[in-house]
Design a protein around this motif. Sequence first.
Motif, PDB file in Angstrom:
ATOM      1  N   MET A 153       0.827  -1.199   0.000  1.00  0.00           N
ATOM      2  CA  MET A 153       0.000   0.000   0.000  1.00  0.00           C
ATOM      3  C   MET A 153       0.867   1.256   0.000  1.00  0.00           C
ATOM      4  O   MET A 153       0.572   2.242  -0.679  1.00  0.00           O
TER       5      MET A 153
ATOM      6  N   ARG B  13       2.221   2.390  -3.364  1.00  0.00           N
ATOM      7  CA  ARG B  13       1.257   3.062  -4.237  1.00  0.00           C
ATOM      8  C   ARG B  13       1.251   4.572  -4.037  1.00  0.00           C
ATOM      9  O   ARG B  13       0.828   5.310  -4.939  1.00  0.00           O
TER      10      ARG B  13
ATOM     11  N   GLU C 234       3.812   5.824  -6.459  1.00  0.00           N
ATOM     12  CA  GLU C 234       3.501   5.318  -7.800  1.00  0.00           C
ATOM     13  C   GLU C 234       2.300   6.035  -8.412  1.00  0.00           C
ATOM     14  O   GLU C 234       2.273   6.306  -9.612  1.00  0.00           O
ATOM     15  N   ARG C 235       1.303   6.346  -7.594  1.00  0.00           N
ATOM     16  CA  ARG C 235       0.059   6.934  -8.095  1.00  0.00           C
ATOM     17  C   ARG C 235      -0.102   8.406  -7.694  1.00  0.00           C
ATOM     18  O   ARG C 235      -1.198   8.961  -7.764  1.00  0.00           O
ATOM     19  N   SER C 236       0.972   9.022  -7.268  1.00  0.00           N
ATOM     20  CA  SER C 236       0.884  10.397  -6.779  1.00  0.00           C
ATOM     21  C   SER C 236       0.470  11.372  -7.889  1.00  0.00           C
ATOM     22  O   SER C 236       0.664  11.116  -9.075  1.00  0.00           O
TER      23      SER C 236
ATOM     24  N   GLU D 117      -7.555   8.163  -3.885  1.00  0.00           N
ATOM     25  CA  GLU D 117      -7.739   6.854  -3.263  1.00  0.00           C
ATOM     26  C   GLU D 117      -6.726   6.620  -2.141  1.00  0.00           C
ATOM     27  O   GLU D 117      -7.078   6.103  -1.066  1.00  0.00           O
ATOM     28  N   GLU D 118      -5.481   7.007  -2.366  1.00  0.00           N
ATOM     29  CA  GLU D 118      -4.457   6.849  -1.321  1.00  0.00           C
ATOM     30  C   GLU D 118      -4.696   7.817  -0.169  1.00  0.00           C
ATOM     31  O   GLU D 118      -4.374   7.513   0.981  1.00  0.00           O
TER      32      GLU D 118
ATOM     33  N   GLU E  99     -10.563   1.212  -7.711  1.00  0.00           N
ATOM     34  CA  GLU E  99      -9.149   1.391  -7.375  1.00  0.00           C
ATOM     35  C   GLU E  99      -8.956   1.504  -5.868  1.00  0.00           C
ATOM     36  O   GLU E  99      -7.981   0.994  -5.305  1.00  0.00           O
TER      37      GLU E  99
ATOM     38  N   ARG F 191      -9.136  -1.941  -4.452  1.00  0.00           N
ATOM     39  CA  ARG F 191      -7.926  -2.689  -4.796  1.00  0.00           C
ATOM     40  C   ARG F 191      -6.785  -2.334  -3.831  1.00  0.00           C
ATOM     41  O   ARG F 191      -6.095  -3.205  -3.319  1.00  0.00           O
ATOM     42  N   GLY F 192      -6.593  -1.052  -3.603  1.00  0.00           N
ATOM     43  CA  GLY F 192      -5.533  -0.630  -2.694  1.00  0.00           C
ATOM     44  C   GLY F 192      -5.793  -1.068  -1.265  1.00  0.00           C
ATOM     45  O   GLY F 192      -4.880  -1.501  -0.561  1.00  0.00           O
TER      46      GLY F 192
END
Length: 371
Positions: free
Chosen positions: A199, A202, A205-207, A223-224, A261, A264-265
Motif C-alpha cells: 500500500m 502506491r 507510484e500513483r501520486s 484513493e491513497e 481502485e 484494490r488498494g
Amino acid sequence: MDNLFSDGDTYISLLSSLLIGGYDGDFSSPTQNLQPLYSELEQVAELSEEQIIQFLRLADMHHVTVRALRVVQKFAAEQNRTQLRDWCDTALKAEKARIWKATEWLYAIVQALELNGCPVCVIKSLDHWPDLGSDLDLYTSGAPEQVVRVMQQKVKAQLEPRSWGDRLANKWNFQVPGLSELVEIHVRYLGQTGEQKLMAARVLERSVTKTVSGRTFRVPAPEERILISTLQRMYRHFYFRLCDIADIAWLLERGAVDFTELRRGAELGGIWPGVASFLVIVSRYVEDYGGLLPLPDEVIAAAYSPYLRVQFRGNFLRVPMRPAAGLYGSQLLSAGRHRDLRAISRLPLLPPLAVSALVAYRLTGSDKGVW
C-alpha cells in the motif's frame, strides 16, 4: 479524555455547520447564500471574548480555522458586524502567515530530499488546504540513513527521540530551527506498526501534483488519501478531526474517487472493511448536518455497520471501540490469509503497545515515548 472546553459540544456543532453548509464545491470561497446558516452565525457573533478564544482553539485543533473563519468573516461583512469582522481579519491574518511560512519550509525540505535521492510525497498536511495541520507529514521511498543525513546536514534539523511506535512504524520526527511545526517522515512503510508495504508503494507510484501558494508538491491520489486517513483514524487514533470529514466529503462530492481502485488498494493491506466504515462515518456525519453524501452499495455492505457514527468526546470525534477492535481483527486475519509475513509479525505488537500508551497517558498525561 475530558473535554478542554465547557461548551465544546456547541462549538463543534457550530464548526460542523459552517464547514458542511458554508461552501459549495471546493473551499476556495464560502457559498454566496449564507442565509440557511444565519442561526449558527448569530450564535458565533454572540460569543463572549473568552468563548471566542475557546471556539478558535477548537477550530485549530480540528484544522479548520481558515475555512470556518472565512464563513464568519463573510457574514460579518454582509451584516456590518464591524467588531466580529475585525476579529476574523486578525485571526485569519495570523493563521495565513503561519501557513505561508510552513509551506515555504515544506517546499525547501521536499527539494532537499528530492535532490539527494529521496523521492517524496506530502501526505495528510496539504489535504486540509486552505488550512494546514500542526505537523508536516511526508512519505519517502528513500533509505532511512539518507533521509536522516539530508535532514540533519542540508536542512539543519534536529532529530527528535524516537518512541517505540515510531520505530515500529519506521518514521522519524525532526524539529527544524525557526519552524513551529514538527516534520514527520514515514520511510518506505505505512501503518502503526509499519505493516503496510504494498500500500505504501502506491503512494508515490500513483501520486498527483498539487500547487499551493505558488509551490507544487507531489501528493497522494484521492484513493491513497482515503487509505492513509483510514489507517490514521480507524486503526490508530480511533478519532476524527472535523477536517477529516470535510476533506473526504469534498473528494466524494466532486466524484474524484475511483471506488474500484480504492478497494484494490485497501485489499492489499487488508483494510477494506475499515475504509468502508471510515466512509460511512463521513457520510453519516455530513447527513447529520443537512448534507447528502451517498455511497455505493458495496461500500455500505463492507462497513462494520451502515449506521456508524462518531461522538464528540475528549475534544475529538471518537470512533466506537467495538468496531475498532473488530477491524483490527479482520486486518490480522487478512494478513494470515495472504501470508503477509511482515504484517503477521508486526500487527500482534499493536495491542500491547496501545495498552502501554494508555497506561503512560493515565500516569503522566502523555503517551510520548510510547505511541
